[in-house]
Design an enzyme around this catalytic site. Structure first.
Site, short mmCIF file in Angstrom:
data_model
loop_
_atom_site.label_atom_id
_atom_site.label_comp_id
_atom_site.label_asym_id
_atom_site.label_seq_id
_atom_site.Cartn_x
_atom_site.Cartn_y
_atom_site.Cartn_z
N ASN A 174 50.73 -57.44 15.90
CA ASN A 174 51.50 -57.10 14.29
C ASN A 174 50.59 -55.24 13.59
O ASN A 174 49.56 -55.23 14.83
CB ASN A 174 50.51 -58.21 13.16
CG ASN A 174 50.88 -57.46 11.83
OD1 ASN A 174 51.67 -57.70 11.56
ND2 ASN A 174 49.85 -57.44 11.48
N TYR A 178 46.78 -50.56 6.22
CA TYR A 178 45.72 -50.85 5.05
C TYR A 178 45.14 -49.87 4.91
O TYR A 178 43.92 -49.52 5.53
CB TYR A 178 45.07 -52.15 5.91
CG TYR A 178 46.05 -54.03 6.83
CD1 TYR A 178 46.95 -54.60 5.41
CD2 TYR A 178 45.95 -53.45 7.66
CE1 TYR A 178 48.14 -55.33 5.80
CE2 TYR A 178 46.84 -54.93 8.22
CZ TYR A 178 48.04 -55.57 7.59
OH TYR A 178 48.93 -56.67 8.19
N ARG A 179 44.46 -49.80 3.59
CA ARG A 179 43.77 -48.84 3.63
C ARG A 179 42.04 -49.07 4.11
O ARG A 179 42.21 -50.47 4.84
CB ARG A 179 43.40 -48.27 2.23
CG ARG A 179 42.08 -49.37 0.89
CD ARG A 179 43.04 -49.19 0.37
NE ARG A 179 41.09 -50.08 -0.67
CZ ARG A 179 41.20 -51.23 -2.20
NH1 ARG A 179 43.26 -50.89 -2.45
NH2 ARG A 179 40.53 -51.54 -2.02
N TRP A 192 41.77 -56.15 4.53
CA TRP A 192 43.07 -57.67 5.24
C TRP A 192 43.12 -58.09 3.42
O TRP A 192 42.01 -59.15 3.58
CB TRP A 192 42.49 -57.85 5.77
CG TRP A 192 43.03 -56.92 7.26
CD1 TRP A 192 43.90 -56.48 7.76
CD2 TRP A 192 42.37 -57.56 8.73
NE1 TRP A 192 44.55 -55.95 8.74
CE2 TRP A 192 43.42 -56.51 9.93
CE3 TRP A 192 41.29 -58.19 9.41
CZ2 TRP A 192 43.01 -56.64 11.15
CZ3 TRP A 192 40.84 -57.90 10.27
CH2 TRP A 192 42.00 -56.97 11.22
N GLU A 240 56.75 -54.27 14.94
CA GLU A 240 56.41 -53.38 14.41
C GLU A 240 57.28 -52.12 15.13
O GLU A 240 57.62 -51.21 15.01
CB GLU A 240 55.61 -52.95 12.63
CG GLU A 240 55.45 -53.71 11.96
CD GLU A 240 54.91 -54.77 12.38
OE1 GLU A 240 54.40 -55.78 11.11
OE2 GLU A 240 54.53 -55.08 13.74
N ASP A 290 44.46 -46.68 -6.75
CA ASP A 290 45.81 -47.72 -5.55
C ASP A 290 47.17 -47.98 -5.61
O ASP A 290 47.48 -46.47 -6.84
CB ASP A 290 45.45 -48.71 -5.31
CG ASP A 290 45.44 -49.58 -3.68
OD1 ASP A 290 46.17 -49.39 -3.52
OD2 ASP A 290 44.84 -51.02 -4.48
#
Length: 619
Positions: A174, A178-179, A192, A240, A290
């Site tokens: 995967n 994610y920041r 996560w 991906e 965000d």
């Protein structure tokens, strides 16, 4: 077109005038954000900052590139198409395999099968990303020009990471974006969220009593950067790397990590290798400005420990910023919207198109066009969408007929006013909500709203209790409404500004100082003669510009839980988009909207000609 690496994409953009170099010293502490924010909102070029000052004032050894996919056109170029709509055509052609027609029919599938062959990544023995390796005491994340994006951020955040993990049981890969907050020389947070695949991998590692290997790539083919953001369906073998290979028309080159049992992109700029220990206590991460345009407040998240950093010589640090829309992520969202339209139509073939407008920041608003065939068709489609992958996070779904362009939001809201009667044509439910949603009744769980703005069949008219024979009224049809001037509108404590639109919307900016103030305002305004002909009353906070429709809807969609905050008062649908208070039963902190420090804004204003940047991109 496949780009060998990020440098080749940057070179192409620079040759087209779509990338500008800034050699003047610029700080990674807020200053790059202020410049990049202006540039993306003005539709300007990507920027390469060649002289970046770190948090301690020293000069970074790495330049920063930002805004690579900051327009629809650049995003299309990154994905090898001339227009994002081509993505849907390519996927539709791929999934339309013929199983009949004899030998000729089967042979017609061969070009599509060749496309599918590009899905598998290609392992290579060496790659540019491992030309330089930091190990042990050499590992120091503070040497990277990681941006502090917004004033209230808890620190610098890696904003464009391609986070790679492997399922401890199945070995399925995967990659997600994610920041990552820098928490020390070798430690970051790992954001996560509970619905993400990385979280599932960590839980499986916990059950097996082992650490979870993690690799974080920065850069690579721009198709891979996009792929990390794509909401891929859980199909075995489709990851991906496979999506990037399909988009680029070539198998993606990967190389084994030097300290982790993971494949990493061989053409990346930088890779952080390490692990997350599921037995370790989680750390406080955030706040962070965000993509919603609000801060997400501090929460506990896992720690990522970096064991090695590999990179190419002359590496560039890629970054993005998120915040009040429109931002660069809006174009990545549009790419996913186009790419996955054919898949949605496989399940719900009556869908003709759909759109996730920037004011909805991905999940808050979905507009879907359908070819309507029977009563209740709009609800069938909307509920079907709620069950499709990440569409489960959608908060408001508006369904329209197929003769309306779903991207024309002015026309969409007019159609809602004409054909959707509050109560009769609106339906409230509840379900999973994005964890970044600050307004939901509970963390990651809240209300949803369906608005049926299609033309009504006889069975859909009248109240829920009336018989079909009594259902003889038509849809609301063309509206004849003349808005009142602000001076003729009623007053109420805390109202800072208000506006009525010719379509029958009433926008109010309210400075809320006590519980249930918005509800009292709604009841007072609904009973006032000025409400005659109005269909929607939108009550926003006092920092909302009622003269900017997008600002109103962005605030409202962020700030409502439909089950709690959207209700019909007669012919009026009231949206309570004000901050919620503990006395109203809302127990979580309410976050502020993102705003830049005035001194940073002034500094950028003063130095704009020094950077130097063209005046037309200044504001």
């Amino acid at each position: 077109m496949a780009f060998p690496d990020l440098h080749s994409f940057m070179a192409m953009l620079e040759a087209r005038g779509e990338l500008l170099r800034v050699s003047t010293p610029v700080s990674s502490d807020l200053e790059i954000t202020e410049i990049a924010d202006r540039m993306v909102k003005a539709g300007g070029p990507a920027l390469l900052f060649e002289n970046v000052r770190l948090m301690d004032g020293s000069r970074s050894a790495f330049p920063v590139v930002i805004g690579l996919m900051g327009t629809r056109e650049r995003t299309a170029l990154a994905l090898g198409v001339s227009d994002l709509d081509e993505l849907a055509h390519r996927v539709r052609a791929l999934i339309d395999l013929k199983g009949s027609g004899g030998v000729g029919g089967l042979l017609s599938n061969l070009p599509k099968l060749r496309d599918a062959a590009h899905l598998l990544p290609r392992r290579v023995r060496s790659g540019a990303v491992q030309e330089v390796i930091w190990r042990g005491d050499e590992v120091d994340l503070t040497r990277l020009p990681v941006l502090k994006c917004w004033p209230l951020d808890g620190g610098p955040f890696v904003t464009l990471p391609l986070v790679i993990t492997k399922d401890p049981e199945t070995g399925e890969r995967n990659m997600g974006m994610y920041r990552m907050q820098i928490m020390g020389k070798t430690i970051t947070g790992m954001h996560w969220q509970r619905h993400k695949t990385g979280t599932r991998h960590l839980e499986k590692a916990r059950e097996r009593g082992q650490r979870l290997d993690v690799a974080v790539a920065l850069g690579g083919d721009p198709a891979l950067i996009y792929a990390a953001t794509a909401p891929l369906p859980p199909i075995p073998g489709l990851d991906e790397f496979a999506l990037a290979g399909y988009l680029r028309g070539q198998r993606y080159p990967v190389i084994k990590g030097v300290t982790v049992d993971l494949d990493v992109p061989a053409n990346a700029e930088i890779v952080l290798e390490g692990y997350v220990d599921p037995q370790e206590d989680w750390a406080v991460e955030g706040p962070f400005g965000d993509h919603t345009g609000f801060y997400t407040l501090p929460e506990l998240y896992p720690r990522f420990h970096v064991t090695a950093v590999t990179m190419r010589r002359e590496a560039v640090y890629p970054a993005t910023i998120v915040g009040r829309p429109p931002m660069e992520d809006a174009y990545l969202i549009e790419a996913s919207e186009r790419l996955f339209l054919p898949a949605a139509q496989l399940v719900l073939p009556e869908i003709t198109d759909y759109h996730l407008p920037p004011v909805g920041v991905a999940h808050n608003l979905v507009v879907v066009g359908i070819k309507k065939s029977f009563p209740g068709h709009a609800y069938k489609v909307a509920n079907g969408l709620f069950g499709l992958g990440q569409m489960m996070f959608a908060k408001v779904i508006v369904v329209v007929d197929d003769d309306l362009a779903v991207t024309d939001m002015d026309a969409v809201w007019r159609r809602v006013a004409e054909l959707a009667r509050p109560g009769r044509d609106t339906l409230i439910s509840r379900g999973p909500i994005d964890v970044l949603d600050h307004s939901s009744r509970a963390w990651s769980y809240g209300g949803k709203l369906i608005i049926d703005a299609t033309r009504k069949r006889p069975e859909e008219l009248g109240s829920a209790l009336s018989s079909r024979e009594a259902q003889v009224e038509s849809g609301m049809g063309e509206r004849a409404f003349t808005p009142h001037a602000e001076g003729d509108l009623p007053t109420f404590e805390g109202v800072k500004a208000q506006l009525q639109t010719p379509d029958g919307y009433w926008f109010v900016a309210l400075h809320k100082t006590y519980p249930h103030q918005a509800q009292a305002l709604a009841e007072a305004f609904a009973a006032h003669p000025a409400a005659a002909g109005v269909c929607h009353l939108l009550i926003a906070d006092d920092r909302t510009n009622v003269h900017e429709t997008n600002d109103v809807w962005w605030t409202i969609l962020n700030n409502v839980d439909p089950e709690r905050d959207v209700r019909a008062l007669g012919q009026l649908l009231v949206w309570n988009g004000t901050p919620k208070l503990p006395e109203e039963g809302f127990v979580r902190p309410w976050p502020p909207k993102i705003e830049m420090n005035a001194n940073v804004v002034s500094r950028v204003e003063a130095l704009w000609h020094v950077y130097p940047l063209p005046e037309r991109w200044r504001s």
